[in-house]
Design a protein around this motif. Structure first.
Motif, mmCIF file in Angstrom:
data_model
loop_
_atom_site.group_PDB
_atom_site.id
_atom_site.type_symbol
_atom_site.label_atom_id
_atom_site.label_comp_id
_atom_site.label_asym_id
_atom_site.label_seq_id
_atom_site.Cartn_x
_atom_site.Cartn_y
_atom_site.Cartn_z
ATOM 1 N N ASP A 44 0.853 -1.196 0.000
ATOM 2 C CA ASP A 44 0.000 0.000 0.000
ATOM 3 C C ASP A 44 0.889 1.246 0.000
ATOM 4 O O ASP A 44 1.419 1.640 1.041
ATOM 5 C CB ASP A 44 -0.901 -0.012 1.234
ATOM 6 C CG ASP A 44 -1.852 1.174 1.284
ATOM 7 O OD1 ASP A 44 -1.687 2.117 0.482
ATOM 8 O OD2 ASP A 44 -2.759 1.181 2.149
ATOM 9 N N ASP A 46 0.213 4.410 -0.129
ATOM 10 C CA ASP A 46 -0.256 5.485 0.745
ATOM 11 C C ASP A 46 0.103 5.194 2.199
ATOM 12 O O ASP A 46 0.500 6.099 2.949
ATOM 13 C CB ASP A 46 -1.764 5.673 0.602
ATOM 14 C CG ASP A 46 -2.154 6.213 -0.767
ATOM 15 O OD1 ASP A 46 -1.383 7.018 -1.332
ATOM 16 O OD2 ASP A 46 -3.209 5.810 -1.271
ATOM 17 N N HIS A 49 3.783 5.929 2.567
ATOM 18 C CA HIS A 49 4.022 7.367 2.643
ATOM 19 C C HIS A 49 3.632 7.932 3.995
ATOM 20 O O HIS A 49 4.387 8.681 4.621
ATOM 21 C CB HIS A 49 3.245 8.113 1.559
ATOM 22 C CG HIS A 49 3.211 9.595 1.799
ATOM 23 N ND1 HIS A 49 2.201 10.210 2.526
ATOM 24 C CD2 HIS A 49 4.077 10.578 1.452
ATOM 25 C CE1 HIS A 49 2.458 11.503 2.614
ATOM 26 N NE2 HIS A 49 3.573 11.757 1.971
ATOM 27 N N ASP A 50 2.446 7.601 4.465
ATOM 28 C CA ASP A 50 1.937 8.223 5.688
ATOM 29 C C ASP A 50 2.798 7.874 6.895
ATOM 30 O O ASP A 50 3.062 8.737 7.747
ATOM 31 C CB ASP A 50 0.492 7.789 5.936
ATOM 32 C CG ASP A 50 -0.472 8.343 4.889
ATOM 33 O OD1 ASP A 50 -0.067 9.212 4.107
ATOM 34 O OD2 ASP A 50 -1.626 7.865 4.855
ATOM 35 N N LEU A 93 5.523 6.615 -4.776
ATOM 36 C CA LEU A 93 4.483 7.494 -5.301
ATOM 37 C C LEU A 93 4.617 7.827 -6.780
ATOM 38 O O LEU A 93 3.750 8.475 -7.351
ATOM 39 C CB LEU A 93 4.466 8.807 -4.509
ATOM 40 C CG LEU A 93 4.207 8.709 -3.006
ATOM 41 C CD1 LEU A 93 4.264 10.105 -2.381
ATOM 42 C CD2 LEU A 93 2.865 8.044 -2.718
ATOM 43 N N ASP A 99 1.298 13.646 -8.373
ATOM 44 C CA ASP A 99 1.027 13.593 -6.943
ATOM 45 C C ASP A 99 1.844 14.679 -6.234
ATOM 46 O O ASP A 99 3.082 14.649 -6.270
ATOM 47 C CB ASP A 99 1.398 12.210 -6.402
ATOM 48 C CG ASP A 99 0.933 11.983 -4.971
ATOM 49 O OD1 ASP A 99 0.878 12.959 -4.195
ATOM 50 O OD2 ASP A 99 0.649 10.821 -4.617
ATOM 51 N N ARG A 101 2.585 15.109 -3.289
ATOM 52 C CA ARG A 101 3.419 14.615 -2.194
ATOM 53 C C ARG A 101 4.849 14.310 -2.639
ATOM 54 O O ARG A 101 5.776 14.294 -1.812
ATOM 55 C CB ARG A 101 2.782 13.362 -1.578
ATOM 56 C CG ARG A 101 1.429 13.605 -0.926
ATOM 57 C CD ARG A 101 0.794 12.304 -0.442
ATOM 58 N NE ARG A 101 0.500 11.409 -1.555
ATOM 59 C CZ ARG A 101 -0.024 10.192 -1.419
ATOM 60 N NH1 ARG A 101 -0.270 9.716 -0.196
ATOM 61 N NH2 ARG A 101 -0.282 9.435 -2.475
#
Length: 416
Positions: A44, A46, A49-50, A93, A99, A101
């Motif tokens: 995943d 995301d 990244h988080d 990403l 994106d 980010r």
């Protein structure tokens, strides 16, 4: 190395080990990496990244607090770890180039690294920008701690690494052994791709030539007869390619060896001849079938999904098939490897996730009188791609090889 995390997602595990590897030169702390990885759902982007962004922001906050309190060393150390964690946050990403980010994390990572350098004192890396055609190649100059004419080590990364990451992948190790070190991002690498839009180009000798021209003017204490080049990952193909055409190099080091990048990506295609494969990828007839096969591969494998998405980001092509067509140009065939005349070190990782067998292919085609194949094994803890997790051990062997050709270690001992 047996996966301790993400057993079904080898690329996620390797990138975790990569961050752990940077502990050796201050770029991470073990518990910070392990705790962050524990918050990630494998596969995943995301989630990846988080978790890393949260850790990066926290450590950057620690660095700012240390600066406000006048604790320079604590701030310096925290900024270096924050650099690595911001670097990690954007890693998966690039499948969506728009994106926001991506640039946010990249810019924060570079700012953190440069703040670390600001606080590092004598010998700290100095940001430089090397003119190249209509663009600039960002990098860092690490001055030798020793006086007089010193050897110069040029360093560039590969498919996804940056000039900042080279700090913990050999720049500091070489500097403390008496070298001047000049790191740089070439076309397609983060410092040129993110803000200048440059894609990789196969004629890497033009890139290295521009860096050598710049160094001749701006590093006057570098000995022009003792200049070496080290490339990491895909850089292991690029650096050998450059050495085949650029005679100012006294030695070249591939960490690790890569003979044919395109062949590693197209191993499951029904044809292997490069010209026939290029014709197949251009042919509109089987295009839909190939596109569907690549889509299935990306759905089935995190490594394929990331590799195809990142490949379009850094090499272009407009589609996975277009990227593969461009990747076919990155090779040492057609007498390129045979044209290298300076001493060559080809490194090999026993359990390489990405380029198994490629170092042997490079070595088998070399004809330079002084050529070495240096094997790193899982039993040594150095069997991962580019020896992630064994930086102190691997870099000692690699730079000792270079010392034996350029002699700075003996000069260091004499100076002491």
């Amino acid at each position: 190395m047996r996966p301790l995390l993400f057993p079904d997602h080898p690329t996620y595990w390797f990138e975790t080990v990569r961050s752990m590897s940077h502990i050796a030169y201050g770029g991470a702390d073990f518990a910070e990496v392990l705790d962050t990885a524990g918050k990630i759902t494998g596969g995943d982007p995301d989630s990846w990244h988080d978790a890393w962004r949260e850790t990066a922001d926290r450590i950057a906050g620690d660095a700012r607090a240390a600066e406000r309190g006048g604790h320079r060393v604590s701030a310096r150390d925290a900024w270096l770890r924050a650099w690595n964690y911001y670097r990690n946050a954007e890693f998966f990403l690039h499948g969506d180039p728009g994106d926001p980010r991506i640039l946010d994390n990249y810019d924060r990572s570079v700012a953190a690294f440069r703040r670390h350098a600001d606080l590092a004192g004598p010998g700290a890396p100095r940001p430089v920008r090397v003119p190249f055609e209509d663009a600039e190649l960002p990098g860092y100059l690490y001055p030798s701690p020793l006086p007089g004419r010193r050897p110069l080590l040029l360093m560039h990364s590969g498919y996804d690494g940056s000039a900042e990451e080279l700090h913990v992948q050999g720049a500091v190790a070489a500097q403390e052994r008496g070298y001047h070190v000049l790191t740089f991002d070439g076309p397609g690498q983060p410092g040129t791709r993110h803000h200048q839009g440059l894609h990789f180009r196969p004629d890497w000798e033009t890139v290295v030539g521009a860096v050598l021209d710049w160094a001749a003017v701006h590093v006057p204490d570098a000995d022009p007869d003792r200049i070496a080049l080290l490339g990491v990952s895909l850089g292991g193909e690029l650096c050998v390619r450059a050495a085949a055409f650029e005679r100012r190099l006294a030695a070249v080091i591939a960490v690790d060896g890569l003979y044919d990048f395109g062949a590693t990506l197209t191993a499951h295609f029904p044809v292997s001849d490069p010209e026939a494969l290029a014709a197949l990828l251009r042919d509109p007839g089987p295009a839909a079938e190939i596109d569907e096969a690549l889509e299935r591969a990306a759905d089935a494998s995190d490594t394929a999904r990331w590799g195809l998405g990142h490949g379009q980001y850094v090499m272009g092509g407009g589609s996975p098939r277009g990227f593969l067509l461009r990747a076919l140009d990155y090779h040492l065939r057609d007498g390129v490897a045979e044209s290298v005349t300076c001493p060559v070190l080809i490194c090999e990782a026993e359990d390489d996730l990405f380029f198994p067998g490629q170092p042997d292919a490079v070595f088998d085609h070399l004809t330079a009188e002084d050529r070495t194949l240096m094997r790193f094994t899982a039993a040594e803890g150095a069997g991962a791609h580019c020896h992630a997790g064994a930086q102190r051990y691997a870099l000692a062997r690699i730079i000792d090889w270079l010392d034996d050709r350029l002699a700075p270690a003996r000069e260091t001992a004499a100076a002491a």
